[in-house]
Design an enzyme around this catalytic site. Structure first.
Site, PDB file in Angstrom:
ATOM      1  N   LYS A  45      44.017  28.676  39.606  1.00  0.00           N
ATOM      2  CA  LYS A  45      43.194  29.506  40.501  1.00  0.00           C
ATOM      3  C   LYS A  45      44.100  30.173  41.549  1.00  0.00           C
ATOM      4  CE  LYS A  45      39.683  30.753  43.277  1.00  0.00           C
ATOM      5  NZ  LYS A  45      39.043  32.034  42.954  1.00  0.00           N
ATOM      6  N   ILE A  71      33.277  34.114  44.751  1.00  0.00           N
ATOM      7  CA  ILE A  71      33.845  32.866  45.275  1.00  0.00           C
ATOM      8  C   ILE A  71      34.603  33.156  46.574  1.00  0.00           C
ATOM      9  CG2 ILE A  71      35.337  30.880  44.751  1.00  0.00           C
ATOM     10  CD1 ILE A  71      32.794  31.222  42.914  1.00  0.00           C
ATOM     11  N   LEU A  73      38.088  33.491  46.958  1.00  0.00           N
ATOM     12  CA  LEU A  73      39.416  32.865  47.090  1.00  0.00           C
ATOM     13  C   LEU A  73      39.382  31.505  47.764  1.00  0.00           C
ATOM     14  CD1 LEU A  73      40.872  36.279  47.862  1.00  0.00           C
ATOM     15  CD2 LEU A  73      42.074  34.786  46.285  1.00  0.00           C
ATOM     16  N   CYS A 130      41.690  40.855  43.506  1.00  0.00           N
ATOM     17  CA  CYS A 130      40.462  40.092  43.738  1.00  0.00           C
ATOM     18  C   CYS A 130      39.398  41.017  44.304  1.00  0.00           C
ATOM     19  CB  CYS A 130      40.693  38.931  44.706  1.00  0.00           C
ATOM     20  SG  CYS A 130      39.122  38.126  45.122  1.00  0.00           S
ATOM     21  N   LYS A 167      48.389  41.179  38.170  1.00  0.00           N
ATOM     22  CA  LYS A 167      46.996  41.227  37.683  1.00  0.00           C
ATOM     23  C   LYS A 167      46.277  42.432  38.280  1.00  0.00           C
ATOM     24  CE  LYS A 167      43.056  38.457  36.476  1.00  0.00           C
ATOM     25  NZ  LYS A 167      42.608  37.079  36.299  1.00  0.00           N
ATOM     26  N   ILE A 193      42.149  42.142  32.308  1.00  0.00           N
ATOM     27  CA  ILE A 193      41.728  42.755  33.556  1.00  0.00           C
ATOM     28  C   ILE A 193      41.108  41.708  34.477  1.00  0.00           C
ATOM     29  CG2 ILE A 193      41.252  45.047  32.600  1.00  0.00           C
ATOM     30  CD1 ILE A 193      38.279  44.179  32.306  1.00  0.00           C
ATOM     31  N   THR A 195      37.910  40.886  37.130  1.00  0.00           N
ATOM     32  CA  THR A 195      36.487  41.179  36.981  1.00  0.00           C
ATOM     33  C   THR A 195      36.169  42.577  37.517  1.00  0.00           C
ATOM     34  OG1 THR A 195      36.174  40.070  39.085  1.00  0.00           O
ATOM     35  CG2 THR A 195      35.771  38.771  37.101  1.00  0.00           C
ATOM     36  N   GLY A 247      35.923  38.610  28.860  1.00  0.00           N
ATOM     37  CA  GLY A 247      34.807  38.380  27.945  1.00  0.00           C
ATOM     38  C   GLY A 247      35.166  37.830  26.583  1.00  0.00           C
TER      39      GLY A 247
HETATM   40  O1  RRO Z   1      37.935  34.027  44.208  1.00  0.00           O
HETATM   41  C1  RRO Z   1      37.284  34.977  43.757  1.00  0.00           C
HETATM   42  O2  RRO Z   1      36.204  35.323  44.229  1.00  0.00           O
HETATM   43  C2  RRO Z   1      37.781  35.814  42.654  1.00  0.00           C
HETATM   44  C3  RRO Z   1      39.102  36.191  42.484  1.00  0.00           C
HETATM   45 BR1  RRO Z   1      40.480  35.525  43.539  1.00  0.00          BR
HETATM   46  C4  RRO Z   1      39.459  37.109  41.456  1.00  0.00           C
HETATM   47  O3  RRO Z   1      40.615  37.509  41.266  1.00  0.00           O
HETATM   48  N1  RRO Z   1      38.460  37.561  40.662  1.00  0.00           N
HETATM   49  C5  RRO Z   1      37.187  37.181  40.812  1.00  0.00           C
HETATM   50  O4  RRO Z   1      36.318  37.621  40.063  1.00  0.00           O
HETATM   51  N2  RRO Z   1      36.851  36.299  41.807  1.00  0.00           N
END
Ligand code: RRO
Length: 311
Positions: A45, A71, A73, A130, A167, A193, A195, A247
Protein backbone atom coordinates in the site's frame (compact mmCIF):
# COMPACT_ATOMS: atom_id res chain seq x y z
CA UNK A 1 9.19 -25.75 -20.46
CA UNK A 2 7.11 -22.59 -20.55
CA UNK A 3 9.07 -19.48 -19.49
CA UNK A 4 6.93 -17.27 -17.24
CA UNK A 5 9.78 -14.91 -16.22
CA UNK A 6 9.48 -11.18 -16.64
CA UNK A 7 11.29 -7.95 -15.81
CA UNK A 8 10.56 -4.30 -15.02
CA UNK A 9 13.56 -2.06 -15.44
CA UNK A 10 16.54 -3.98 -14.02
CA UNK A 11 14.37 -6.14 -11.72
CA UNK A 12 13.49 -9.72 -12.69
CA UNK A 13 10.53 -11.73 -11.43
CA UNK A 14 9.70 -15.44 -11.68
CA UNK A 15 6.16 -14.73 -12.89
CA UNK A 16 4.12 -11.68 -13.96
CA UNK A 17 1.29 -11.75 -11.40
CA UNK A 18 1.61 -9.10 -8.66
CA UNK A 19 -0.74 -7.72 -6.04
CA UNK A 20 -2.02 -4.19 -6.72
CA UNK A 21 -0.99 -1.48 -4.30
CA UNK A 22 -3.62 -0.73 -1.68
CA UNK A 23 -5.61 -3.93 -2.12
CA UNK A 24 -3.63 -6.31 0.08
CA UNK A 25 -1.79 -4.10 2.60
CA UNK A 26 1.62 -5.70 2.98
CA UNK A 27 0.28 -9.17 2.22
CA UNK A 28 -0.33 -10.49 5.77
CA UNK A 29 -3.96 -11.49 5.15
CA UNK A 30 -3.14 -13.09 1.79
CA UNK A 31 -0.36 -15.15 3.38
CA UNK A 32 -3.06 -17.20 5.17
CA UNK A 33 -4.16 -18.48 1.77
CA UNK A 34 -0.91 -19.06 -0.15
CA UNK A 35 2.84 -18.52 0.07
CA UNK A 36 3.72 -14.97 -0.97
CA UNK A 37 6.69 -16.44 -2.87
CA UNK A 38 4.09 -17.70 -5.38
CA UNK A 39 3.56 -14.10 -6.51
CA UNK A 40 5.77 -12.26 -8.97
CA UNK A 41 5.85 -9.58 -6.27
CA UNK A 42 3.88 -8.05 -3.43
CA UNK A 43 3.21 -4.36 -4.14
CA UNK A 44 2.61 -2.67 -0.78
CA UNK A 45 0.00 0.00 0.00
CA UNK A 46 1.40 3.45 -0.89
CA UNK A 47 3.26 4.71 2.15
CA UNK A 48 3.74 8.34 3.12
CA UNK A 49 6.23 10.06 5.41
CA UNK A 50 3.88 10.43 8.37
CA UNK A 51 1.12 8.21 9.83
CA UNK A 52 -2.22 9.11 8.28
CA UNK A 53 -5.78 8.14 9.19
CA UNK A 54 -7.21 8.76 5.72
CA UNK A 55 -10.52 10.23 4.70
CA UNK A 56 -13.80 10.20 6.61
CA UNK A 57 -16.12 7.20 6.22
CA UNK A 58 -17.95 5.87 4.24
CA UNK A 59 -14.97 5.26 2.00
CA UNK A 60 -16.27 2.54 -0.28
CA UNK A 61 -19.25 2.26 -2.63
CA UNK A 62 -20.24 -0.51 -5.00
CA UNK A 63 -20.84 0.40 -8.65
CA UNK A 64 -21.81 -1.65 -11.72
CA UNK A 65 -18.86 -4.01 -12.31
CA UNK A 66 -16.72 -1.83 -10.09
CA UNK A 67 -15.92 -0.27 -6.78
CA UNK A 68 -15.34 3.30 -5.69
CA UNK A 69 -12.82 3.99 -2.92
CA UNK A 70 -11.76 7.10 -1.08
CA UNK A 71 -9.34 5.66 1.47
CA UNK A 72 -7.14 8.74 1.36
CA UNK A 73 -3.70 7.20 1.86
CA UNK A 74 -4.32 5.68 5.28
CA UNK A 75 -1.12 4.18 6.68
CA UNK A 76 1.42 4.01 9.50
CA UNK A 77 4.08 6.19 7.86
CA UNK A 78 7.44 5.14 6.47
CA UNK A 79 9.30 4.61 9.77
CA UNK A 80 6.82 2.06 11.19
CA UNK A 81 6.50 0.47 7.76
CA UNK A 82 10.26 -0.06 7.56
CA UNK A 83 10.36 -1.40 11.11
CA UNK A 84 7.39 -3.82 10.87
CA UNK A 85 6.36 -4.61 7.31
CA UNK A 86 9.61 -4.89 5.41
CA UNK A 87 11.28 -7.37 7.84
CA UNK A 88 8.09 -9.46 7.84
CA UNK A 89 7.94 -9.51 4.03
CA UNK A 90 11.64 -10.37 3.86
CA UNK A 91 11.04 -13.30 6.26
CA UNK A 92 8.33 -14.56 3.93
CA UNK A 93 10.86 -14.60 1.07
CA UNK A 94 8.55 -12.38 -0.98
CA UNK A 95 9.67 -10.18 -3.84
CA UNK A 96 8.88 -6.70 -2.58
CA UNK A 97 7.81 -3.63 -4.56
CA UNK A 98 7.42 -0.68 -2.17
CA UNK A 99 4.86 1.94 -3.20
CA UNK A 100 5.45 5.49 -1.98
CA UNK A 101 3.32 8.64 -2.12
CA UNK A 102 4.08 12.22 -1.14
CA UNK A 103 2.29 15.51 -0.61
CA UNK A 104 5.21 17.46 -2.06
CA UNK A 105 8.27 16.91 -4.23
CA UNK A 106 10.37 17.13 -1.07
CA UNK A 107 8.32 14.28 0.49
CA UNK A 108 9.27 12.04 -2.44
CA UNK A 109 12.93 12.99 -1.99
CA UNK A 110 12.87 12.15 1.74
CA UNK A 111 11.02 8.86 1.17
CA UNK A 112 13.60 7.84 -1.44
CA UNK A 113 16.46 8.66 0.96
CA UNK A 114 14.84 6.54 3.68
CA UNK A 115 14.55 3.62 1.28
CA UNK A 116 17.92 3.80 -0.45
CA UNK A 117 19.80 1.57 1.96
CA UNK A 118 16.97 -0.88 2.73
CA UNK A 119 17.84 -4.37 1.54
CA UNK A 120 15.47 -6.89 -0.01
CA UNK A 121 13.41 -4.46 -2.14
CA UNK A 122 13.06 -5.30 -5.85
CA UNK A 123 11.65 -1.97 -7.05
CA UNK A 124 9.92 1.24 -5.98
CA UNK A 125 6.46 2.08 -7.25
CA UNK A 126 6.24 5.87 -7.14
CA UNK A 127 2.55 6.67 -6.83
CA UNK A 128 2.03 10.14 -8.28
CA UNK A 129 -1.62 9.56 -9.14
CA UNK A 130 -3.69 8.99 -5.97
CA UNK A 131 -7.13 10.43 -6.77
CA UNK A 132 -8.12 10.83 -3.11
CA UNK A 133 -6.29 13.96 -2.08
CA UNK A 134 -8.01 17.15 -0.92
CA UNK A 135 -6.26 19.20 -3.54
CA UNK A 136 -6.36 17.95 -7.16
CA UNK A 137 -3.19 20.01 -7.64
CA UNK A 138 -1.50 17.24 -5.64
CA UNK A 139 -2.19 14.68 -8.35
CA UNK A 140 1.34 15.04 -9.67
CA UNK A 141 0.69 12.76 -12.66
CA UNK A 142 -1.97 15.14 -14.04
CA UNK A 143 0.65 17.72 -15.06
CA UNK A 144 3.91 17.11 -16.95
CA UNK A 145 5.94 19.50 -14.77
CA UNK A 146 4.89 18.04 -11.40
CA UNK A 147 5.09 14.46 -12.68
CA UNK A 148 8.64 15.12 -13.84
CA UNK A 149 9.64 16.89 -10.61
CA UNK A 150 8.42 14.05 -8.35
CA UNK A 151 10.21 11.36 -10.37
CA UNK A 152 13.40 13.42 -10.65
CA UNK A 153 13.40 13.83 -6.86
CA UNK A 154 13.18 10.05 -6.38
CA UNK A 155 15.83 9.39 -9.03
CA UNK A 156 18.26 11.85 -7.44
CA UNK A 157 17.79 10.44 -3.95
CA UNK A 158 17.37 6.72 -4.42
CA UNK A 159 20.91 6.10 -5.69
CA UNK A 160 22.10 2.70 -6.87
CA UNK A 161 20.15 0.36 -9.05
CA UNK A 162 16.67 0.25 -7.51
CA UNK A 163 14.22 0.47 -10.42
CA UNK A 164 11.59 3.22 -10.31
CA UNK A 165 8.10 2.35 -11.53
CA UNK A 166 6.02 5.52 -11.95
CA UNK A 167 2.28 5.01 -11.38
CA UNK A 168 0.12 7.14 -13.67
CA UNK A 169 -3.53 8.11 -13.95
CA UNK A 170 -5.62 7.76 -17.11
CA UNK A 171 -7.46 10.98 -16.11
CA UNK A 172 -5.36 13.14 -18.47
CA UNK A 173 -5.59 14.20 -22.10
CA UNK A 174 -2.49 12.23 -23.14
CA UNK A 175 -1.12 9.53 -20.86
CA UNK A 176 1.64 8.81 -23.42
CA UNK A 177 2.87 12.40 -23.03
CA UNK A 178 3.02 12.09 -19.21
CA UNK A 179 4.74 8.72 -19.61
CA UNK A 180 7.41 10.30 -21.81
CA UNK A 181 8.00 13.01 -19.18
CA UNK A 182 8.49 10.56 -16.30
CA UNK A 183 10.76 8.31 -18.33
CA UNK A 184 12.87 11.35 -19.26
CA UNK A 185 12.94 12.17 -15.52
CA UNK A 186 14.39 8.78 -14.66
CA UNK A 187 11.52 6.27 -14.36
CA UNK A 188 12.62 2.80 -15.48
CA UNK A 189 9.11 1.39 -15.86
CA UNK A 190 5.46 2.46 -15.59
CA UNK A 191 2.46 1.26 -13.57
CA UNK A 192 -0.73 1.76 -15.58
CA UNK A 193 -3.38 2.59 -14.42
CA UNK A 194 -4.45 4.06 -11.10
CA UNK A 195 -8.18 4.24 -10.43
CA UNK A 196 -10.40 6.56 -12.45
CA UNK A 197 -11.97 9.52 -10.63
CA UNK A 198 -15.67 8.85 -10.10
CA UNK A 199 -18.67 9.66 -7.92
CA UNK A 200 -21.86 7.98 -6.74
CA UNK A 201 -24.95 9.77 -5.42
CA UNK A 202 -27.37 7.84 -3.22
CA UNK A 203 -30.79 8.55 -4.70
CA UNK A 204 -32.52 7.79 -1.37
CA UNK A 205 -30.52 10.26 0.73
CA UNK A 206 -29.90 12.39 -2.38
CA UNK A 207 -26.31 12.93 -1.20
CA UNK A 208 -22.92 11.59 -2.33
CA UNK A 209 -22.33 8.05 -1.01
CA UNK A 210 -18.70 8.70 -0.13
CA UNK A 211 -17.87 11.12 2.65
CA UNK A 212 -15.05 12.39 0.44
CA UNK A 213 -17.64 12.84 -2.36
CA UNK A 214 -15.35 11.62 -5.16
CA UNK A 215 -13.36 8.38 -5.24
CA UNK A 216 -11.25 6.08 -7.39
CA UNK A 217 -13.17 3.65 -9.60
CA UNK A 218 -11.66 0.16 -9.94
CA UNK A 219 -12.80 -3.29 -11.07
CA UNK A 220 -13.88 -4.73 -14.45
CA UNK A 221 -15.66 -1.46 -15.36
CA UNK A 222 -12.26 0.21 -15.96
CA UNK A 223 -10.49 -2.62 -17.80
CA UNK A 224 -11.01 -1.08 -21.28
CA UNK A 225 -9.50 2.17 -19.96
CA UNK A 226 -6.45 0.23 -18.72
CA UNK A 227 -6.10 -1.64 -22.03
CA UNK A 228 -6.31 1.64 -23.95
CA UNK A 229 -3.73 3.39 -21.73
CA UNK A 230 -1.28 0.46 -21.84
CA UNK A 231 -1.69 0.16 -25.62
CA UNK A 232 -1.08 3.88 -26.20
CA UNK A 233 1.98 4.02 -23.96
CA UNK A 234 3.49 0.79 -25.35
CA UNK A 235 3.00 2.14 -28.86
CA UNK A 236 4.80 5.39 -27.97
CA UNK A 237 7.65 3.72 -26.01
CA UNK A 238 7.84 -0.04 -26.70
CA UNK A 239 11.18 -0.26 -24.87
CA UNK A 240 9.70 0.84 -21.50
CA UNK A 241 8.27 -2.00 -19.41
CA UNK A 242 4.73 -1.67 -18.06
CA UNK A 243 3.15 -3.12 -14.91
CA UNK A 244 -0.51 -3.22 -15.98
CA UNK A 245 -3.54 -3.12 -13.73
CA UNK A 246 -7.23 -2.24 -13.93
CA UNK A 247 -10.11 -4.65 -13.52
CA UNK A 248 -8.26 -7.92 -14.04
CA UNK A 249 -10.36 -10.77 -12.64
CA UNK A 250 -9.40 -13.74 -14.85
CA UNK A 251 -6.39 -15.11 -16.73
CA UNK A 252 -8.06 -13.93 -19.93
CA UNK A 253 -8.17 -10.36 -18.58
CA UNK A 254 -4.47 -10.51 -17.65
CA UNK A 255 -3.70 -11.83 -21.16
CA UNK A 256 -5.55 -8.84 -22.64
CA UNK A 257 -3.32 -6.38 -20.74
CA UNK A 258 -0.21 -8.33 -21.82
CA UNK A 259 -1.28 -8.24 -25.48
CA UNK A 260 -1.68 -4.46 -25.09
CA UNK A 261 1.91 -4.18 -23.81
CA UNK A 262 2.08 -5.05 -20.10
CA UNK A 263 5.06 -7.14 -18.94
CA UNK A 264 3.43 -7.88 -15.56
CA UNK A 265 -0.10 -7.53 -14.18
CA UNK A 266 -1.31 -6.44 -10.74
CA UNK A 267 -4.54 -7.80 -9.26
CA UNK A 268 -6.50 -5.54 -6.92
CA UNK A 269 -10.27 -5.40 -6.64
CA UNK A 270 -10.72 -9.10 -7.57
CA UNK A 271 -8.88 -10.01 -4.34
CA UNK A 272 -11.64 -8.48 -2.19
CA UNK A 273 -14.17 -11.01 -3.50
CA UNK A 274 -11.75 -13.95 -3.57
CA UNK A 275 -8.43 -13.85 -1.68
CA UNK A 276 -7.03 -16.61 -3.89
CA UNK A 277 -7.93 -14.78 -7.14
CA UNK A 278 -4.23 -14.04 -7.83
CA UNK A 279 -3.34 -17.75 -7.80
CA UNK A 280 -6.28 -18.65 -10.04
CA UNK A 281 -5.39 -15.85 -12.48
CA UNK A 282 -1.74 -16.94 -12.55
CA UNK A 283 -2.68 -20.51 -13.52
CA UNK A 284 -5.31 -19.38 -16.06
CA UNK A 285 -2.86 -16.96 -17.68
CA UNK A 286 -0.18 -19.59 -18.04
CA UNK A 287 -2.65 -22.09 -19.53
CA UNK A 288 -3.99 -19.41 -21.91
CA UNK A 289 -0.52 -18.44 -23.13
CA UNK A 290 0.35 -22.10 -23.76
CA UNK A 291 -2.98 -22.67 -25.53
CA UNK A 292 -2.15 -19.76 -27.86
CA UNK A 293 1.17 -21.39 -28.74
CA UNK A 294 3.53 -19.12 -26.80
CA UNK A 295 6.70 -20.62 -25.29
CA UNK A 296 7.27 -17.63 -23.04
CA UNK A 297 5.39 -14.69 -21.54
CA UNK A 298 7.81 -12.27 -23.19
CA UNK A 299 6.72 -13.31 -26.70
CA UNK A 300 3.15 -12.26 -25.90
CA UNK A 301 3.95 -8.78 -24.52
CA UNK A 302 2.53 -6.19 -26.91
CA UNK A 303 1.44 -8.86 -29.41
CA UNK A 304 -1.68 -6.86 -30.34
CA UNK A 305 0.59 -4.19 -31.87
CA UNK A 306 2.15 -6.53 -34.39
CA UNK A 307 0.85 -6.28 -37.93
CA UNK A 308 0.18 -9.28 -40.16
CA UNK A 309 3.32 -10.40 -41.93
CA UNK A 310 5.49 -8.71 -39.30
CA UNK A 311 5.22 -11.17 -36.45
O1 RRO B 1 -5.49 5.60 -0.61
C1 RRO B 1 -6.27 5.81 -1.55
O2 RRO B 1 -7.35 6.38 -1.39
C2 RRO B 1 -5.94 5.46 -2.94
C3 RRO B 1 -4.68 5.58 -3.50
BR1 RRO B 1 -3.17 6.04 -2.52
C4 RRO B 1 -4.49 5.34 -4.89
O3 RRO B 1 -3.41 5.45 -5.47
N1 RRO B 1 -5.59 4.97 -5.61
C5 RRO B 1 -6.80 4.83 -5.05
O4 RRO B 1 -7.76 4.49 -5.74
N2 RRO B 1 -6.97 5.07 -3.71
Amino acid sequence: MFNFETSLGQASFANPIFTASGCAGSGRELSQFFELTELGAVVTKSIMLKPRSGRATPRMAETPSGMLNSIGLQGPGIDIFLEKDIPWLRDQGANIVVSIAGESVEDYAVLARKLRSVSGISALEVNISCPNVENRGQVFACHPETARAAIEAVRRNIGGELPIIAKLTPDVTSIAMIAEEVVAAGADALALINTVLGMVIDTNTMRPKLAGKTGGLSGPAIRPVAVRAIYQVHEAMPQVKILGMGGVATGRDAFELILAGASAVSIGTATFGNPTAVMKIKEELKAGLIAHGFDSLKEAVGYAHRVEGNL
